[in-house]
Design a protein around this motif. Sequence first.
Motif, PDB file in Angstrom:
ATOM      1  N   GLN A 244       0.821  -1.212   0.000  1.00  0.00           N
ATOM      2  CA  GLN A 244       0.000   0.000   0.000  1.00  0.00           C
ATOM      3  C   GLN A 244       0.858   1.266   0.000  1.00  0.00           C
ATOM      4  N   GLY A 245       1.936   1.251  -0.769  1.00  0.00           N
ATOM      5  CA  GLY A 245       2.926   2.310  -0.660  1.00  0.00           C
ATOM      6  C   GLY A 245       2.558   3.659  -1.228  1.00  0.00           C
ATOM      7  N   ASP A 246       1.656   3.736  -2.211  1.00  0.00           N
ATOM      8  CA  ASP A 246       1.376   5.023  -2.830  1.00  0.00           C
ATOM      9  C   ASP A 246      -0.025   5.034  -3.428  1.00  0.00           C
ATOM     10  N   ASP A 247      -0.378   6.150  -4.077  1.00  0.00           N
ATOM     11  CA  ASP A 247      -1.710   6.296  -4.652  1.00  0.00           C
ATOM     12  C   ASP A 247      -1.952   5.306  -5.786  1.00  0.00           C
TER      13      ASP A 247
ATOM     14  N   VAL B 199       5.158  -6.197  -7.146  1.00  0.00           N
ATOM     15  CA  VAL B 199       6.290  -5.560  -7.829  1.00  0.00           C
ATOM     16  C   VAL B 199       6.390  -4.101  -7.425  1.00  0.00           C
ATOM     17  N   ARG B 200       5.256  -3.420  -7.386  1.00  0.00           N
ATOM     18  CA  ARG B 200       5.282  -1.997  -7.026  1.00  0.00           C
ATOM     19  C   ARG B 200       5.691  -1.811  -5.572  1.00  0.00           C
TER      20      ARG B 200
ATOM     21  N   THR C 157       9.469   0.295  -1.762  1.00  0.00           N
ATOM     22  CA  THR C 157      10.231   0.163  -0.521  1.00  0.00           C
ATOM     23  C   THR C 157      11.716   0.349  -0.765  1.00  0.00           C
ATOM     24  N   ARG C 158      12.190  -0.100  -1.891  1.00  0.00           N
ATOM     25  CA  ARG C 158      13.612   0.031  -2.223  1.00  0.00           C
ATOM     26  C   ARG C 158      13.991   1.507  -2.356  1.00  0.00           C
ATOM     27  N   THR C 159      13.066   2.317  -2.900  1.00  0.00           N
ATOM     28  CA  THR C 159      13.402   3.716  -3.116  1.00  0.00           C
ATOM     29  C   THR C 159      13.076   4.567  -1.919  1.00  0.00           C
TER      30      THR C 159
END
Length: 211
Positions: free
Chosen positions: A163-166, A203-204, A209-211
Amino acid sequence: MTALTEIKGTGAPLHRALAERGITELEQLAGADFQELLALHGVGLKGLNRLNDALGEQGLEPMSGVVAPKSSTTTTKADVKTKPSEQSAEDWIESLPWPRRVEQGRALLEIFHEATGVEPVLWGQSIVGYGHHHYRYETGREGDTARVGFSPRKAAISLYGLQGDDVARDLLDRLGPHRRGAGCIYVTALDALDQDVLRELIVRGWDTTRT
């Protein structure tokens, strides 16, 4: 799902106070406002910190605005317990007492491996994680967790880090039947999900998380 009454070090007044707010399971506290809950009648600092520790032990997002006990440091017991285990993630999946979750766990092992390209690691006692992420909160608390992962529990499968972004939230609208918590996504029927959307979310989440 984990009932609050199962968490050692917490008492009936705390359980009643949270139940009045509709909170009866640990997963509902992921990302919750610590100080808002602390203001409730019957909620004490020690018990609420124990619940926050339990969130970390389960690999869930800690509460925000945590007021730590005077004796605590920036590294809590939860941070210590949520570490990579030497137990095989695959063997742990096979040991689950729920045949349906074993089958779904096998499927998720394949899906997450395809999406991330890395091998699974068992974090703590029940989180199948991929990759490594070091987190640090404004409270000073920091620790380590997996970048993405899952946990097939009796009541539902928990999916972490998606749930990292829009864009991810837009994808979730197309995923299929699920519930959203502050720190994870809950699903009961893996085959009811759009598998392509699920892979895209993983994948997203991995890349975000990596960035």
